[in-house]
Motif scaffolding. Sequence first.
Motif, PDB file in Angstrom:
ATOM      1  N   THR A 226      36.415  32.490  36.762  1.00 47.87           N
ATOM      2  CA  THR A 226      36.009  32.697  35.471  1.00 47.87           C
ATOM      3  C   THR A 226      37.420  33.450  34.789  1.00 47.87           C
ATOM      4  O   THR A 226      38.188  34.309  35.054  1.00 47.87           O
ATOM      5  CB  THR A 226      35.144  34.145  35.373  1.00 47.87           C
ATOM      6  N   PRO A 227      37.718  32.728  33.594  1.00 43.39           N
ATOM      7  CA  PRO A 227      38.982  33.379  32.843  1.00 43.39           C
ATOM      8  C   PRO A 227      38.510  34.473  31.975  1.00 43.39           C
ATOM      9  O   PRO A 227      37.705  34.454  31.223  1.00 43.39           O
ATOM     10  CB  PRO A 227      39.386  31.900  31.941  1.00 43.39           C
ATOM     11  N   LEU A 228      39.099  35.588  32.222  1.00 43.23           N
ATOM     12  CA  LEU A 228      38.760  36.837  31.537  1.00 43.23           C
ATOM     13  C   LEU A 228      40.215  36.993  30.586  1.00 43.23           C
ATOM     14  O   LEU A 228      41.010  36.497  30.863  1.00 43.23           O
ATOM     15  CB  LEU A 228      38.754  38.120  32.401  1.00 43.23           C
ATOM     16  N   GLN A 229      39.648  37.869  29.351  1.00 42.60           N
ATOM     17  CA  GLN A 229      40.812  38.038  28.472  1.00 42.60           C
ATOM     18  C   GLN A 229      41.067  39.600  28.171  1.00 42.60           C
ATOM     19  O   GLN A 229      39.875  40.366  28.349  1.00 42.60           O
ATOM     20  CB  GLN A 229      40.497  37.432  27.153  1.00 42.60           C
ATOM     21  N   VAL A 230      42.000  40.202  27.882  1.00 44.32           N
ATOM     22  CA  VAL A 230      42.299  41.438  27.688  1.00 44.32           C
ATOM     23  C   VAL A 230      41.583  41.921  26.373  1.00 44.32           C
ATOM     24  O   VAL A 230      40.932  42.929  26.231  1.00 44.32           O
ATOM     25  CB  VAL A 230      43.730  41.807  27.707  1.00 44.32           C
ATOM     26  N   ASP A 231      41.951  41.177  25.289  1.00 45.73           N
ATOM     27  CA  ASP A 231      41.384  41.253  24.015  1.00 45.73           C
ATOM     28  C   ASP A 231      39.896  41.351  24.041  1.00 45.73           C
ATOM     29  O   ASP A 231      39.148  40.213  24.017  1.00 45.73           O
ATOM     30  CB  ASP A 231      41.634  40.193  23.051  1.00 45.73           C
ATOM     31  N   LEU A 232      39.141  42.515  23.838  1.00 43.03           N
ATOM     32  CA  LEU A 232      37.840  42.606  23.960  1.00 43.03           C
ATOM     33  C   LEU A 232      37.182  42.605  22.348  1.00 43.03           C
ATOM     34  O   LEU A 232      35.782  42.725  22.050  1.00 43.03           O
ATOM     35  CB  LEU A 232      37.390  44.006  24.413  1.00 43.03           C
ATOM     36  N   THR A 233      37.917  42.397  21.492  1.00 41.66           N
ATOM     37  CA  THR A 233      37.499  42.138  20.029  1.00 41.66           C
ATOM     38  C   THR A 233      36.304  41.046  19.911  1.00 41.66           C
ATOM     39  O   THR A 233      36.671  39.970  20.594  1.00 41.66           O
ATOM     40  CB  THR A 233      38.667  41.904  19.264  1.00 41.66           C
ATOM     41  N   ASN A 234      35.339  41.338  19.270  1.00 38.97           N
ATOM     42  CA  ASN A 234      34.498  40.537  19.107  1.00 38.97           C
ATOM     43  C   ASN A 234      34.717  39.741  17.503  1.00 38.97           C
ATOM     44  O   ASN A 234      34.190  40.095  16.756  1.00 38.97           O
ATOM     45  CB  ASN A 234      32.996  40.706  18.829  1.00 38.97           C
ATOM     46  N   HIS A 235      35.617  38.672  17.649  1.00 37.84           N
ATOM     47  CA  HIS A 235      36.452  38.299  16.706  1.00 37.84           C
ATOM     48  C   HIS A 235      35.341  37.656  15.613  1.00 37.84           C
ATOM     49  O   HIS A 235      35.725  37.509  14.259  1.00 37.84           O
ATOM     50  CB  HIS A 235      37.574  37.090  17.089  1.00 37.84           C
TER      51      HIS A 235
END
Length: 253
Positions: A226-235
């Motif tokens: 699973t690719p995770l991202q650091v940016d937790l913003t719900n853009h």
Amino acid sequence: MKILLSNDDGYHAAGLAALAHRLGALADTVIVAPDRNQSGSSHSLTLDNPLRVGRTDQGVYFVNGTPTDCVHVAITGLLAEEPDMVVSGVNHGANLGDDVLYSGTVAAAVEGRFLGLPAIAVSLVADDLEYLDTAAQAAAQLVQKLQTESLPADTILNVNVPSRPFDQLAGFRSTRLGFRHRAEPIVPHTDPKGRTVYWVGPAGVGQDAGPGTDFHAVANGYVSVTPLQVDLTNHASVHTLAEWLSRSGLSES
């Protein structure tokens, strides 16, 4: 290549030893891990107390802190040479779905990504440790791939491996995080002095666990990546929130 290894089960953990054995055949490895079990520590960073670092006769560093502390200290000054990659694990148990919010194993990888390095978190989905080497072999294959072809800079790989022999895996599958049912109730007990104490209840079973999720992949014998991202913003919700604030008179239009 030089790989920094860490975990949340502690520097003595069998999963970490399995990972070091497999990756040691591919690169120079160095272990910087907690001095005790830090499961569930999430991305906690120690700020109010000093960190102490010890070293075993085998060259393994152990830290009286969290997995995040270990990776942070290693990359920002402990090691004479900065590593090229961070691999965390093999965790003794799953890190599926919302487990990643609590996992120290995943947090160690995320900290590596924060500090600019490719990062992988690896977990064995089992209550026993019989097939830790299967997870370590899966990690080694992903590391070999990353050596020749990089991923986007904001990506952390969260890897969950079924508990079975490596040659019985169905393959590797790209997945999204699923979601668990609500956790089981707390478990009350009484300490020797008659006071009530509580254990956190078991995690809930998979709720959003259908095709495409990490739960579904592992249940069908695949290594879930699973690719995770650091940016937790719900853009997708930024504009909606701006309108909501405006209607509430809390921001200028």
